[in-house]
Design an enzyme around this catalytic site. Structure first.
Site, PDB file in Angstrom:
ATOM      1  CE  LYS A   1      -4.263  -1.822   1.955  1.00  0.00           C
ATOM      2  NZ  LYS A   1      -5.211  -1.792   3.066  1.00  0.00           N
TER       3      LYS A   1
ATOM      4  CE  LYS B   1      -9.051 -13.168  -1.743  1.00  0.00           C
ATOM      5  NZ  LYS B   1      -8.416 -13.195  -0.422  1.00  0.00           N
TER       6      LYS B   1
ATOM      7  CE  LYS C   1     -14.537  -4.958  -0.304  1.00  0.00           C
ATOM      8  NZ  LYS C   1     -15.571  -5.680   0.357  1.00  0.00           N
TER       9      LYS C   1
END
Ligand code: TRP
Length: 331
Positions: free
Chosen positions: A108, A193, A196
């Site tokens: 991130k 996978k 969202k």
């Protein structure tokens, strides 16, 4: 048992088959606490109004999916102030080095730039450790992406217990029941996978999608160009990821093994139609219950208030133990 879910308000089939349906099962087998982790949502930019809406939506979805306040404790993280308080004590137990090694932080921070990443994003796993340790948790159902955070939680608890005396229970990860760890892939990109954060909406079946939307998404699912016939539909995640994903969905919903289910099909059209039907039928009662909760948000808030009060009975005892162990003056 303790687990948490982020309040995105848009849970999808992958969340349901990979986690939520097990949460429903676990209610009867364990003393289970389930938490909508709104404080975790603050680690990335977001709209304040959206956050409270998403928190309520997520809680309503969990209830609609079958969590039952008479069989588990369902609550919102920020409603139990000890989560934030214990986080501080644990931040003074964790080291910069070990948090720097968390792969989710590295991913991130690399994406958004470490310089502007929030301190809270860096400390995210410590808040998660506080969530878990406050409830003397033995078992934590988590996906693969959270394994490392659970390892960190164990390390912190062990270090604390050695340093300050026995305070915390050391938690363990729960492996999904045999054959149950369904890993649902993106319908448009079946090597990835369903998530969202990466997929486009076309590849994701949201729990609140209308039946016709679900049908369209499943019909357009990416498969491959093999001609129909015996053997075209087979369980082979490497060579036939799209077809295997549809088989996985059917197996998760109807029971049985994806390999065996494959034997009943010779073409993709029928497989897709059956997979769409199975998903629509499974979601129908969930969506009906959700609509009832959506019309009566007060009832959800009352359930959450009661959950918070029961959770804080446990959390406050653990927190008092921790503050006394670490030498804070009794109040
Ligand atoms: N970090 C978890 C996730 O993103 C959510 C979470 C927060 C959690 N606290 C937790 C999961 C405690 C298990 C236990 O999926």
């Amino acid at each position: 048992m303790f687990s948490g879910i982020q309040p995105t308000g848009t849970s999808h089939l992958g969340n349901y088959l990979g986690a939520l349906r097990w949460w429903v099962d676990f209610q009867d087998r364990y003393d289970a606490l389930y938490c909508v982790v709104d404080l975790h949502a603050l680690t990335i930019p977001g709209d304040p109004e959206e956050l409270s809406k998403a928190t309520l939506t997520t809680a309503s979805l969990l209830l609609a999916a079958g969590l039952d306040p008479s069989r588990c404790i369902l609550f919102v993280q920020s409603h139990v102030h000890q989560h934030a308080e214990l986080t501080w004590l644990l931040e003074c137990t964790a080291s910069m080095g070990e948090l720097n090694r968390m792969t989710q932080w590295k991913d991130k921070a690399a994406k958004g730039g470490e310089e502007s990443a929030r301190v809270g994003l860096f400390a995210y796993p410590v808040l998660m450790a506080a969530d878990i340790l406050l409830y003397d948790t033995d078992l934590v159902p988590v996906g693969d992406d959270q394994r490392q955070h659970l390892e960190l939680t164990r390390d912190l608890a062990q270090r604390w217990n050695t340093r300050y005396g026995d305070t915390f229970t050391i938690p363990n990860a729960v492996i999904a029941p045999a054959g149950g760890g369904a890993r649902i892939m993106d319908l448009q990109d079946p090597l990835r996978k369903m998530s969202k954060s990466s997929g486009s909406d076309a590849g994701i079946i949201y729990l609140l999608d209308d039946p016709d939307v679900i049908e369209r998404k499943v019909k357009r699912a990416v498969t491959d160009l093999d001609p129909p016939g015996p053997g075209a539909v087979r369980w082979d995640p490497d060579e036939k990821p799209g077809v295997s994903n549809l088989l996985e969905i059917l197996a998760a919903l109807r029971g049985g093994k994806p390999e065996e289910i494959a034997a009943g099909y010779e073409n993709y059209g029928k497989l897709k139609a059956d997979a769409a039907d199975a998903v629509i039928e499974m979601l129908r009662p969930l969506q009906e219950r959700y609509r009832e909760y959506a019309q009566d948000p007060g009832s959800v808030q009352a359930i959450l208030a009661d959950g918070a009060s029961r959770a804080s009975d446990i959390a406050s005892r653990t927190y008092e133990r921790a503050r006394s162990a670490i030498g804070l003056l009794p109040r």
